[in-house]
Write a protein that holds these residues in place. Sequence first.
Motif, PDB file in Angstrom:
ATOM      1  N   GLN A  37       2.491 -24.038  -6.613  1.00  0.00           N
ATOM      2  CA  GLN A  37       2.099 -24.077  -8.025  1.00  0.00           C
ATOM      3  C   GLN A  37       2.812 -25.227  -8.741  1.00  0.00           C
ATOM      4  N   TRP A  38       3.736 -25.873  -8.041  1.00  0.00           N
ATOM      5  CA  TRP A  38       4.551 -26.924  -8.647  1.00  0.00           C
ATOM      6  C   TRP A  38       4.099 -28.293  -8.170  1.00  0.00           C
ATOM      7  N   VAL A  39       3.992 -29.207  -9.128  1.00  0.00           N
ATOM      8  CA  VAL A  39       3.653 -30.591  -8.805  1.00  0.00           C
ATOM      9  C   VAL A  39       4.832 -31.463  -9.231  1.00  0.00           C
ATOM     10  N   LEU A  40       5.360 -32.224  -8.272  1.00  0.00           N
ATOM     11  CA  LEU A  40       6.473 -33.118  -8.592  1.00  0.00           C
ATOM     12  C   LEU A  40       5.976 -34.553  -8.490  1.00  0.00           C
ATOM     13  N   LEU A  41       6.239 -35.352  -9.534  1.00  0.00           N
ATOM     14  CA  LEU A  41       5.664 -36.694  -9.599  1.00  0.00           C
ATOM     15  C   LEU A  41       6.726 -37.762  -9.789  1.00  0.00           C
ATOM     16  N   HIS A  42       6.430 -38.935  -9.239  1.00  0.00           N
ATOM     17  CA  HIS A  42       7.253 -40.107  -9.567  1.00  0.00           C
ATOM     18  C   HIS A  42       6.343 -41.298  -9.795  1.00  0.00           C
ATOM     19  N   MET A  60       5.184 -28.716 -18.446  1.00  0.00           N
ATOM     20  CA  MET A  60       5.759 -29.979 -17.964  1.00  0.00           C
ATOM     21  C   MET A  60       7.178 -30.217 -18.433  1.00  0.00           C
ATOM     22  N   SER A  61       7.943 -30.890 -17.581  1.00  0.00           N
ATOM     23  CA  SER A  61       9.224 -31.415 -18.017  1.00  0.00           C
ATOM     24  C   SER A  61       9.590 -32.626 -17.168  1.00  0.00           C
ATOM     25  N   MET A  62      10.708 -33.251 -17.499  1.00  0.00           N
ATOM     26  CA  MET A  62      11.153 -34.416 -16.738  1.00  0.00           C
ATOM     27  C   MET A  62      12.569 -34.187 -16.230  1.00  0.00           C
ATOM     28  N   ILE A  63      12.802 -34.617 -14.998  1.00  0.00           N
ATOM     29  CA  ILE A  63      14.085 -34.360 -14.327  1.00  0.00           C
ATOM     30  C   ILE A  63      14.409 -35.537 -13.408  1.00  0.00           C
ATOM     31  N   VAL A  84       4.724 -28.851 -13.734  1.00  0.00           N
ATOM     32  CA  VAL A  84       4.784 -30.275 -13.409  1.00  0.00           C
ATOM     33  C   VAL A  84       6.161 -30.831 -13.755  1.00  0.00           C
ATOM     34  N   LEU A  85       6.805 -31.437 -12.769  1.00  0.00           N
ATOM     35  CA  LEU A  85       8.100 -32.096 -12.988  1.00  0.00           C
ATOM     36  C   LEU A  85       7.941 -33.584 -12.709  1.00  0.00           C
ATOM     37  N   VAL A  86       8.303 -34.402 -13.684  1.00  0.00           N
ATOM     38  CA  VAL A  86       8.183 -35.845 -13.494  1.00  0.00           C
ATOM     39  C   VAL A  86       9.584 -36.440 -13.441  1.00  0.00           C
ATOM     40  N   SER A  87       9.807 -37.310 -12.462  1.00  0.00           N
ATOM     41  CA  SER A  87      11.150 -37.857 -12.260  1.00  0.00           C
ATOM     42  C   SER A  87      11.432 -39.062 -13.151  1.00  0.00           C
ATOM     43  N   ILE A  95      14.743 -26.063 -14.537  1.00  0.00           N
ATOM     44  CA  ILE A  95      13.825 -25.466 -13.566  1.00  0.00           C
ATOM     45  C   ILE A  95      13.918 -23.936 -13.634  1.00  0.00           C
ATOM     46  N   ALA A  96      15.129 -23.437 -13.834  1.00  0.00           N
ATOM     47  CA  ALA A  96      15.304 -21.985 -14.005  1.00  0.00           C
ATOM     48  C   ALA A  96      14.520 -21.501 -15.225  1.00  0.00           C
ATOM     49  N   ASP A  97      14.560 -22.281 -16.299  1.00  0.00           N
ATOM     50  CA  ASP A  97      13.795 -21.922 -17.503  1.00  0.00           C
ATOM     51  C   ASP A  97      12.294 -21.890 -17.214  1.00  0.00           C
ATOM     52  N   MET A  98      11.840 -22.856 -16.411  1.00  0.00           N
ATOM     53  CA  MET A  98      10.417 -22.903 -16.078  1.00  0.00           C
ATOM     54  C   MET A  98      10.040 -21.716 -15.188  1.00  0.00           C
ATOM     55  N   LYS A  99      10.932 -21.353 -14.282  1.00  0.00           N
ATOM     56  CA  LYS A  99      10.681 -20.183 -13.430  1.00  0.00           C
ATOM     57  C   LYS A  99      10.599 -18.913 -14.267  1.00  0.00           C
ATOM     58  N   ALA A 100      11.425 -18.877 -15.322  1.00  0.00           N
ATOM     59  CA  ALA A 100      11.380 -17.722 -16.227  1.00  0.00           C
ATOM     60  C   ALA A 100      10.011 -17.640 -16.892  1.00  0.00           C
ATOM     61  N   VAL A 101       9.470 -18.804 -17.266  1.00  0.00           N
ATOM     62  CA  VAL A 101       8.122 -18.819 -17.832  1.00  0.00           C
ATOM     63  C   VAL A 101       7.131 -18.331 -16.779  1.00  0.00           C
ATOM     64  N   ALA A 102       7.298 -18.858 -15.547  1.00  0.00           N
ATOM     65  CA  ALA A 102       6.378 -18.501 -14.453  1.00  0.00           C
ATOM     66  C   ALA A 102       6.311 -16.991 -14.254  1.00  0.00           C
ATOM     67  N   SER A 103       7.485 -16.358 -14.349  1.00  0.00           N
ATOM     68  CA  SER A 103       7.521 -14.918 -14.073  1.00  0.00           C
ATOM     69  C   SER A 103       6.863 -14.108 -15.184  1.00  0.00           C
TER      70      SER A 103
END
Lengths: 274, 194
Positions: B128-133, B66-69, B102-105, B81-89
Amino acid sequence: MENKFLTQRAGRFFTDKHRICLFISVLLCEFSVSSVATMKSFAQGGMVKIPTGTYKGFYENSQAEKIRVKTFYMDVHAVTNAQYLEFVKANPIWSRSKVSRLYADAGYLKHWESDFKISRDKKMDNSPVVNVSWFAASAYCKWKGKRLPGLEEWEYAAKAKPDHSDIDKIILNWYSKPNPVTLPNVGSAPSNSYKLQDMHGLIWEWVYDFNSVMLEGDSRSNAELNRNMFCAAGSAGVSDRKNYAAFMRFAFRSSLKANYTVNNLGFRCSKNVE
Amino acid sequence: MKKIIACLLTLAFVAIYSCSGNKVDVGKEPGPALPPESVYNLETTWEDQNGDSLQLKELRGKIPVMSMIFTRCAFACPRIIADMKAVASQVPGDKKDKVVFVLVSFDSDHDNAARLKQFASQMQLDDQWVLLHGDPEQVRELSMILNIKYKKQPDGSFSHSNVLSVLGPDGVIEGQSEGLGVNPEMLTSKIEDL
Protein backbone atom coordinates in the motif's frame (compact mmCIF):
# COMPACT_ATOMS: atom_id res chain seq x y z
CA MET A 1 42.69 33.90 -26.67
CA GLU A 2 45.78 35.98 -26.28
CA ASN A 3 46.94 33.94 -23.32
CA LYS A 4 46.63 30.69 -25.23
CA PHE A 5 48.55 32.14 -28.09
CA LEU A 6 51.33 33.17 -25.73
CA THR A 7 51.55 29.70 -24.18
CA GLN A 8 51.70 28.02 -27.51
CA ARG A 9 54.43 30.27 -28.72
CA ALA A 10 56.27 30.09 -25.47
CA GLY A 11 56.15 26.30 -25.61
CA ARG A 12 58.56 26.29 -28.46
CA PHE A 13 61.20 28.18 -26.55
CA PHE A 14 60.89 26.95 -22.98
CA THR A 15 61.62 23.68 -21.14
CA ASP A 16 58.95 21.91 -19.04
CA LYS A 17 60.06 23.68 -15.89
CA HIS A 18 59.63 27.00 -17.57
CA ARG A 19 56.28 25.91 -18.85
CA ILE A 20 55.00 25.26 -15.34
CA CYS A 21 56.13 28.73 -14.28
CA LEU A 22 54.53 30.19 -17.32
CA PHE A 23 51.34 28.26 -16.66
CA ILE A 24 51.16 29.74 -13.19
CA SER A 25 51.74 33.25 -14.45
CA VAL A 26 49.11 32.73 -17.14
CA LEU A 27 46.71 31.65 -14.42
CA LEU A 28 47.45 34.81 -12.47
CA CYS A 29 46.97 36.79 -15.62
CA GLU A 30 43.65 35.04 -16.18
CA PHE A 31 42.50 36.22 -12.78
CA SER A 32 43.20 39.83 -13.51
CA VAL A 33 41.51 39.43 -16.87
CA SER A 34 38.42 38.00 -15.24
CA SER A 35 37.74 41.22 -13.40
CA VAL A 36 37.75 43.02 -16.72
CA ALA A 37 35.45 40.32 -18.08
CA THR A 38 33.09 41.06 -15.19
CA MET A 39 32.72 44.63 -16.34
CA LYS A 40 32.15 43.44 -19.86
CA SER A 41 29.44 40.95 -18.96
CA PHE A 42 27.73 43.64 -16.92
CA ALA A 43 27.51 45.74 -20.02
CA GLN A 44 26.39 42.86 -22.25
CA GLY A 45 24.20 40.25 -20.63
CA GLY A 46 22.96 42.30 -17.71
CA MET A 47 24.67 39.87 -15.34
CA VAL A 48 27.78 40.03 -13.20
CA LYS A 49 30.02 37.22 -12.06
CA ILE A 50 30.02 36.83 -8.30
CA PRO A 51 33.35 35.35 -7.17
CA THR A 52 33.66 32.24 -5.00
CA GLY A 53 33.88 33.05 -1.31
CA THR A 54 32.60 32.46 2.17
CA TYR A 55 30.40 34.38 4.53
CA LYS A 56 29.20 34.04 8.05
CA GLY A 57 25.65 32.79 7.90
CA PHE A 58 23.08 34.87 9.71
CA TYR A 59 21.48 32.09 11.68
CA GLU A 60 24.19 29.44 11.93
CA ASN A 61 25.47 29.21 15.47
CA SER A 62 28.75 30.85 16.22
CA GLN A 63 30.75 27.62 16.08
CA ALA A 64 29.45 26.74 12.65
CA GLU A 65 31.79 26.94 9.72
CA LYS A 66 31.37 29.80 7.32
CA ILE A 67 29.07 29.21 4.38
CA ARG A 68 30.91 28.64 1.13
CA VAL A 69 29.38 29.95 -2.07
CA LYS A 70 30.69 28.93 -5.49
CA THR A 71 31.06 31.47 -8.25
CA PHE A 72 27.88 32.23 -10.24
CA TYR A 73 26.30 34.89 -12.41
CA MET A 74 23.59 37.16 -11.13
CA ASP A 75 21.34 39.69 -12.85
CA VAL A 76 22.38 43.26 -12.12
CA HIS A 77 18.75 44.33 -11.79
CA ALA A 78 15.53 42.74 -10.72
CA VAL A 79 13.28 41.68 -13.62
CA THR A 80 11.09 44.58 -14.78
CA ASN A 81 7.41 44.66 -15.74
CA ALA A 82 8.35 45.15 -19.40
CA GLN A 83 10.69 42.14 -19.36
CA TYR A 84 8.08 40.04 -17.63
CA LEU A 85 5.49 41.05 -20.21
CA GLU A 86 7.71 39.56 -22.94
CA PHE A 87 7.68 36.30 -21.02
CA VAL A 88 3.91 36.33 -20.61
CA LYS A 89 3.42 37.07 -24.32
CA ALA A 90 5.65 34.14 -25.25
CA ASN A 91 4.03 31.87 -22.62
CA PRO A 92 0.34 32.78 -22.33
CA ILE A 93 -0.24 30.08 -19.71
CA TRP A 94 1.45 32.57 -17.39
CA SER A 95 -1.01 35.36 -18.20
CA ARG A 96 -3.19 36.65 -15.38
CA SER A 97 -6.38 34.92 -16.48
CA LYS A 98 -4.80 31.60 -17.46
CA VAL A 99 -2.38 30.90 -14.64
CA SER A 100 -3.18 27.90 -12.43
CA ARG A 101 -4.02 28.59 -8.78
CA LEU A 102 -1.58 25.83 -7.96
CA TYR A 103 1.16 28.12 -9.24
CA ALA A 104 -0.07 31.61 -8.32
CA ASP A 105 -2.71 32.99 -5.98
CA ALA A 106 -5.43 35.45 -6.97
CA GLY A 107 -3.15 38.48 -6.55
CA TYR A 108 -0.95 37.42 -9.45
CA LEU A 109 0.01 40.50 -11.55
CA LYS A 110 -2.90 42.40 -10.01
CA HIS A 111 -1.11 45.72 -10.63
CA TRP A 112 -1.31 45.17 -14.41
CA GLU A 113 -4.15 46.53 -16.46
CA SER A 114 -4.92 43.26 -18.23
CA ASP A 115 -3.37 39.97 -19.35
CA PHE A 116 -0.97 41.55 -21.84
CA LYS A 117 -0.94 45.17 -20.78
CA ILE A 118 1.00 46.71 -17.91
CA SER A 119 -0.54 50.18 -17.67
CA ARG A 120 -1.76 53.03 -19.79
CA ASP A 121 1.14 55.30 -18.96
CA LYS A 122 4.54 53.70 -19.38
CA LYS A 123 5.50 54.58 -15.82
CA MET A 124 5.68 51.03 -14.58
CA ASP A 125 7.58 49.49 -17.50
CA ASN A 126 10.97 49.70 -15.85
CA SER A 127 9.94 49.16 -12.28
CA PRO A 128 10.54 45.69 -10.92
CA VAL A 129 7.75 43.21 -11.54
CA VAL A 130 6.01 42.22 -8.30
CA ASN A 131 2.91 40.18 -7.47
CA VAL A 132 4.59 37.14 -8.99
CA SER A 133 4.77 33.74 -7.32
CA TRP A 134 7.85 31.57 -6.84
CA PHE A 135 6.61 29.26 -9.60
CA ALA A 136 6.21 32.19 -11.98
CA ALA A 137 9.64 33.58 -11.11
CA SER A 138 11.21 30.13 -11.61
CA ALA A 139 9.45 29.72 -14.95
CA TYR A 140 10.68 33.12 -16.13
CA CYS A 141 14.28 32.33 -15.25
CA LYS A 142 14.06 28.93 -16.93
CA TRP A 143 12.70 30.59 -20.08
CA LYS A 144 15.78 32.84 -20.03
CA GLY A 145 18.11 29.84 -19.62
CA LYS A 146 18.73 30.92 -16.04
CA ARG A 147 17.53 29.96 -12.57
CA LEU A 148 16.57 31.66 -9.31
CA PRO A 149 19.51 32.38 -7.00
CA GLY A 150 19.85 30.11 -3.97
CA LEU A 151 19.16 31.67 -0.58
CA GLU A 152 22.83 31.44 0.35
CA GLU A 153 23.90 32.90 -2.98
CA TRP A 154 21.51 35.81 -2.56
CA GLU A 155 22.58 36.55 1.02
CA TYR A 156 26.24 36.33 0.04
CA ALA A 157 25.79 38.68 -2.90
CA ALA A 158 23.69 41.08 -0.82
CA LYS A 159 26.36 41.33 1.86
CA ALA A 160 28.68 43.26 -0.43
CA LYS A 161 28.91 46.85 0.70
CA PRO A 162 27.42 49.59 -1.43
CA ASP A 163 29.96 51.95 -2.90
CA HIS A 164 29.67 54.92 -0.60
CA SER A 165 27.13 54.28 2.08
CA ASP A 166 26.16 52.35 5.14
CA ILE A 167 24.17 49.29 4.09
CA ASP A 168 22.18 49.03 7.36
CA LYS A 169 21.14 52.65 7.14
CA ILE A 170 19.83 52.18 3.61
CA ILE A 171 17.87 49.10 4.56
CA LEU A 172 16.33 50.43 7.75
CA ASN A 173 15.48 53.66 6.03
CA TRP A 174 13.72 51.64 3.34
CA TYR A 175 11.88 49.46 5.83
CA SER A 176 10.59 52.53 7.61
CA LYS A 177 8.86 53.91 4.52
CA PRO A 178 5.58 52.64 3.11
CA ASN A 179 5.61 51.22 -0.43
CA PRO A 180 5.12 53.90 -3.07
CA VAL A 181 2.12 53.45 -5.36
CA THR A 182 4.40 53.01 -8.34
CA LEU A 183 7.69 51.36 -7.50
CA PRO A 184 10.77 53.27 -8.67
CA ASN A 185 12.63 52.00 -11.72
CA VAL A 186 15.23 49.29 -11.26
CA GLY A 187 18.66 50.77 -10.75
CA SER A 188 17.46 53.51 -8.43
CA ALA A 189 19.21 52.20 -5.32
CA PRO A 190 23.02 52.34 -5.14
CA SER A 191 24.98 49.39 -6.54
CA ASN A 192 27.16 47.29 -4.28
CA SER A 193 30.76 46.31 -4.81
CA TYR A 194 29.77 43.46 -7.14
CA LYS A 195 27.96 46.06 -9.29
CA LEU A 196 24.61 44.55 -8.34
CA GLN A 197 21.86 47.12 -7.99
CA ASP A 198 18.87 47.32 -5.70
CA MET A 199 19.77 44.31 -3.57
CA HIS A 200 18.31 46.38 -0.75
CA GLY A 201 16.01 49.35 -0.89
CA LEU A 202 13.62 48.51 -3.71
CA ILE A 203 11.81 45.18 -3.29
CA TRP A 204 12.03 41.80 -1.58
CA GLU A 205 13.23 39.04 -3.87
CA TRP A 206 12.36 35.38 -4.30
CA VAL A 207 15.14 32.84 -3.84
CA TYR A 208 15.10 29.26 -5.10
CA ASP A 209 15.09 27.57 -1.70
CA PHE A 210 13.20 30.18 0.35
CA ASN A 211 11.41 27.27 2.01
CA SER A 212 14.57 26.21 3.78
CA VAL A 213 13.80 28.75 6.51
CA MET A 214 11.46 27.73 9.30
CA LEU A 215 10.51 30.21 11.94
CA GLU A 216 6.97 29.26 12.70
CA GLY A 217 5.56 29.09 16.16
CA ASP A 218 6.18 25.37 16.10
CA SER A 219 9.90 25.57 15.47
CA ARG A 220 10.48 24.20 18.95
CA SER A 221 8.41 21.10 18.55
CA ASN A 222 8.39 20.40 14.85
CA ALA A 223 11.19 21.50 12.63
CA GLU A 224 14.64 20.71 13.91
CA LEU A 225 15.75 23.43 11.58
CA ASN A 226 16.76 26.87 12.79
CA ARG A 227 15.96 26.21 16.40
CA ASN A 228 19.11 28.20 17.03
CA MET A 229 17.42 31.29 15.82
CA PHE A 230 14.20 31.76 17.71
CA CYS A 231 14.03 29.12 20.38
CA ALA A 232 13.79 29.59 24.14
CA ALA A 233 17.12 31.36 24.35
CA GLY A 234 15.75 34.28 22.38
CA SER A 235 17.98 34.97 19.45
CA ALA A 236 21.21 33.81 21.07
CA GLY A 237 22.03 31.56 18.12
CA VAL A 238 22.07 34.31 15.57
CA SER A 239 25.52 35.44 14.49
CA ASP A 240 24.72 39.14 14.35
CA ARG A 241 21.95 40.13 16.71
CA LYS A 242 21.94 43.72 15.54
CA ASN A 243 21.20 42.73 11.99
CA TYR A 244 17.52 43.67 12.12
CA ALA A 245 17.34 43.72 8.36
CA ALA A 246 18.33 40.06 8.13
CA PHE A 247 15.82 39.13 10.85
CA MET A 248 13.16 40.75 8.69
CA ARG A 249 14.26 38.94 5.53
CA PHE A 250 14.37 35.51 7.14
CA ALA A 251 11.09 36.01 8.94
CA PHE A 252 9.46 37.19 5.73
CA ARG A 253 10.78 34.18 3.78
CA SER A 254 9.51 31.77 6.37
CA SER A 255 6.03 33.23 6.03
CA LEU A 256 5.83 32.64 2.28
CA LYS A 257 4.35 29.86 0.23
CA ALA A 258 5.38 29.21 -3.34
CA ASN A 259 2.13 30.37 -4.92
CA TYR A 260 1.90 33.56 -2.85
CA THR A 261 2.14 36.90 -4.56
CA VAL A 262 3.04 40.05 -2.66
CA ASN A 263 3.04 43.64 -3.89
CA ASN A 264 6.67 44.29 -3.04
CA LEU A 265 8.12 40.86 -3.82
CA GLY A 266 9.87 40.37 -7.15
CA PHE A 267 12.98 38.51 -8.30
CA ARG A 268 16.15 38.45 -10.32
CA CYS A 269 17.79 35.43 -11.98
CA SER A 270 21.13 33.69 -11.64
CA LYS A 271 23.13 31.31 -13.73
CA ASN A 272 25.86 28.75 -13.17
CA VAL A 273 29.35 29.45 -14.39
CA GLU A 274 30.10 26.64 -16.82
CA MET B 1 -42.70 -2.13 -45.94
CA LYS B 2 -39.37 -1.45 -47.61
CA LYS B 3 -39.43 1.98 -46.09
CA ILE B 4 -39.94 0.54 -42.64
CA ILE B 5 -37.06 -1.90 -43.07
CA ALA B 6 -34.80 0.88 -44.31
CA CYS B 7 -35.85 2.96 -41.37
CA LEU B 8 -35.15 0.17 -38.89
CA LEU B 9 -31.81 -0.55 -40.51
CA THR B 10 -30.85 3.11 -40.29
CA LEU B 11 -31.90 3.22 -36.66
CA ALA B 12 -29.90 0.08 -35.93
CA PHE B 13 -26.86 1.57 -37.62
CA VAL B 14 -27.19 4.79 -35.68
CA ALA B 15 -27.59 2.85 -32.46
CA ILE B 16 -24.54 0.65 -33.11
CA TYR B 17 -22.51 3.59 -34.31
CA SER B 18 -23.30 5.82 -31.38
CA CYS B 19 -22.75 2.93 -29.00
CA SER B 20 -19.32 2.07 -30.35
CA GLY B 21 -18.62 5.78 -30.50
CA ASN B 22 -19.37 6.04 -26.81
CA LYS B 23 -17.08 3.17 -26.03
CA VAL B 24 -14.19 4.82 -27.85
CA ASP B 25 -14.83 8.04 -25.95
CA VAL B 26 -14.68 6.29 -22.64
CA GLY B 27 -11.42 4.65 -23.60
CA LYS B 28 -9.85 7.89 -24.76
CA GLU B 29 -10.79 10.23 -21.97
CA PRO B 30 -9.51 9.50 -18.48
CA GLY B 31 -12.18 11.78 -17.07
CA PRO B 32 -12.86 15.49 -16.73
CA ALA B 33 -9.95 17.92 -16.71
CA LEU B 34 -7.97 18.22 -13.49
CA PRO B 35 -8.88 21.09 -11.17
CA PRO B 36 -6.28 23.87 -11.48
CA GLU B 37 -5.10 23.42 -7.91
CA SER B 38 -4.51 19.68 -8.35
CA VAL B 39 -1.07 18.34 -7.43
CA TYR B 40 -1.49 16.07 -10.47
CA ASN B 41 -0.81 19.04 -12.73
CA LEU B 42 2.87 18.44 -11.98
CA GLU B 43 4.36 16.76 -15.02
CA THR B 44 7.51 15.42 -13.37
CA THR B 45 8.35 11.71 -13.39
CA TRP B 46 9.52 9.81 -10.33
CA GLU B 47 10.95 6.36 -9.76
CA ASP B 48 9.42 4.07 -7.14
CA GLN B 49 10.96 1.41 -4.92
CA ASN B 50 10.50 -1.22 -7.63
CA GLY B 51 12.36 0.82 -10.22
CA ASP B 52 9.16 1.70 -12.12
CA SER B 53 8.65 5.27 -13.27
CA LEU B 54 5.56 7.08 -12.07
CA GLN B 55 3.84 10.43 -12.56
CA LEU B 56 1.74 11.55 -9.64
CA LYS B 57 -1.37 11.80 -11.81
CA GLU B 58 -1.29 8.00 -12.13
CA LEU B 59 -2.62 8.06 -8.56
CA ARG B 60 -5.81 9.71 -9.77
CA GLY B 61 -8.88 8.14 -8.19
CA LYS B 62 -6.93 7.02 -5.14
CA ILE B 63 -6.65 8.83 -1.82
CA PRO B 64 -2.94 9.42 -1.25
CA VAL B 65 -1.55 10.23 2.17
CA MET B 66 1.77 11.91 1.42
CA SER B 67 4.88 13.06 3.18
CA MET B 68 8.57 13.60 2.52
CA ILE B 69 11.46 11.82 4.23
CA PHE B 70 14.98 10.56 3.60
CA THR B 71 16.08 7.06 4.41
CA ARG B 72 19.18 7.94 6.43
CA CYS B 73 17.02 10.01 8.75
CA ALA B 74 17.35 8.74 12.27
CA PHE B 75 14.81 10.68 14.27
CA ALA B 76 11.85 12.38 12.64
CA CYS B 77 11.27 10.08 9.67
CA PRO B 78 10.54 6.86 11.58
CA ARG B 79 8.15 8.95 13.68
CA ILE B 80 6.33 10.41 10.72
CA ILE B 81 6.00 6.91 9.30
CA ALA B 82 4.55 5.82 12.65
CA ASP B 83 2.03 8.66 12.34
CA MET B 84 1.10 7.47 8.85
CA LYS B 85 0.69 3.91 10.11
CA ALA B 86 -1.63 5.26 12.78
CA VAL B 87 -3.72 6.79 10.01
CA ALA B 88 -3.57 3.48 8.11
CA SER B 89 -4.94 1.59 11.09
CA GLN B 90 -7.94 3.92 11.35
CA VAL B 91 -8.93 4.20 7.70
CA PRO B 92 -12.63 3.29 7.40
CA GLY B 93 -13.27 -0.07 5.73
CA ASP B 94 -14.85 1.25 2.53
CA LYS B 95 -11.84 3.48 1.86
CA LYS B 96 -9.14 0.90 2.59
CA ASP B 97 -8.51 -0.10 -1.02
CA LYS B 98 -8.41 3.53 -2.13
CA VAL B 99 -5.92 4.90 0.34
CA VAL B 100 -2.27 4.77 -0.67
CA PHE B 101 0.70 5.99 1.37
CA VAL B 102 3.31 7.96 -0.53
CA LEU B 103 6.77 8.86 0.77
CA VAL B 104 8.98 11.09 -1.34
CA SER B 105 12.69 11.32 -0.61
CA PHE B 106 14.56 14.61 -0.09
CA ASP B 107 17.83 12.81 -0.71
CA SER B 108 18.38 12.63 -4.47
CA ASP B 109 22.02 11.65 -3.99
CA HIS B 110 21.53 8.55 -1.87
CA ASP B 111 17.98 7.32 -2.17
CA ASN B 112 17.57 5.19 -5.29
CA ALA B 113 15.04 2.44 -5.98
CA ALA B 114 17.11 -0.25 -4.26
CA ARG B 115 17.67 1.88 -1.17
CA LEU B 116 13.97 2.73 -0.97
CA LYS B 117 13.03 -0.92 -1.28
CA GLN B 118 15.39 -1.82 1.53
CA PHE B 119 13.97 1.00 3.64
CA ALA B 120 10.41 -0.17 2.97
CA SER B 121 11.15 -3.65 4.25
CA GLN B 122 13.09 -2.27 7.21
CA MET B 123 10.07 -0.13 8.15
CA GLN B 124 7.69 -3.01 7.36
CA LEU B 125 5.76 -1.09 4.72
CA ASP B 126 3.44 -3.24 2.62
CA ASP B 127 2.42 -2.76 -1.00
CA GLN B 128 0.00 0.00 0.00
CA TRP B 129 3.11 2.19 0.26
CA VAL B 130 4.78 3.96 -2.63
CA LEU B 131 8.28 5.31 -2.09
CA LEU B 132 9.59 7.79 -4.66
CA HIS B 133 12.79 9.57 -5.55
CA GLY B 134 13.62 12.14 -8.23
CA ASP B 135 16.08 14.89 -9.07
CA PRO B 136 16.63 17.82 -6.66
CA GLU B 137 14.62 20.25 -8.72
CA GLN B 138 11.44 18.20 -8.78
CA VAL B 139 11.86 17.46 -5.07
CA ARG B 140 12.03 21.20 -4.35
CA GLU B 141 8.98 21.82 -6.51
CA LEU B 142 6.93 19.15 -4.75
CA SER B 143 8.00 20.46 -1.34
CA MET B 144 6.63 23.86 -2.37
CA ILE B 145 3.29 22.33 -3.32
CA LEU B 146 3.02 20.28 -0.13
CA ASN B 147 4.20 23.20 2.06
CA ILE B 148 7.12 21.23 3.38
CA LYS B 149 10.25 23.14 4.31
CA TYR B 150 13.68 21.57 4.15
CA LYS B 151 17.33 22.35 4.02
CA LYS B 152 20.27 20.15 3.14
CA GLN B 153 22.87 20.24 5.89
CA PRO B 154 26.63 20.31 5.31
CA ASP B 155 26.84 16.65 6.46
CA GLY B 156 24.40 15.58 3.72
CA SER B 157 21.43 15.06 6.04
CA PHE B 158 18.24 17.12 5.78
CA SER B 159 16.43 19.31 8.24
CA HIS B 160 12.77 19.39 7.38
CA SER B 161 9.31 20.15 8.61
CA ASN B 162 6.92 17.25 9.08
CA VAL B 163 3.72 17.64 7.14
CA LEU B 164 1.20 14.95 6.27
CA SER B 165 -1.12 15.69 3.34
CA VAL B 166 -4.28 13.92 2.27
CA LEU B 167 -5.15 14.30 -1.41
CA GLY B 168 -8.60 13.87 -2.87
CA PRO B 169 -9.27 11.66 -5.92
CA ASP B 170 -8.37 14.57 -8.24
CA GLY B 171 -5.13 15.39 -6.45
CA VAL B 172 -6.34 18.43 -4.53
CA ILE B 173 -4.90 18.79 -1.04
CA GLU B 174 -7.88 18.16 1.24
CA GLY B 175 -6.18 18.13 4.60
CA GLN B 176 -2.78 18.63 6.20
CA SER B 177 -1.36 18.03 9.62
CA GLU B 178 1.88 19.54 10.80
CA GLY B 179 4.26 18.23 13.42
CA LEU B 180 5.00 14.84 14.91
CA GLY B 181 2.67 12.66 16.94
CA VAL B 182 -0.46 14.38 15.68
CA ASN B 183 -3.85 12.85 16.30
CA PRO B 184 -4.59 10.63 13.26
CA GLU B 185 -8.28 11.49 13.52
CA MET B 186 -7.58 14.88 11.96
CA LEU B 187 -6.74 13.10 8.73
CA THR B 188 -8.94 10.02 8.93
CA SER B 189 -12.02 12.23 9.29
CA LYS B 190 -10.99 13.94 6.03
CA ILE B 191 -10.52 10.57 4.36
CA GLU B 192 -13.99 9.54 5.49
CA ASP B 193 -15.49 12.59 3.78
CA LEU B 194 -13.83 11.87 0.44
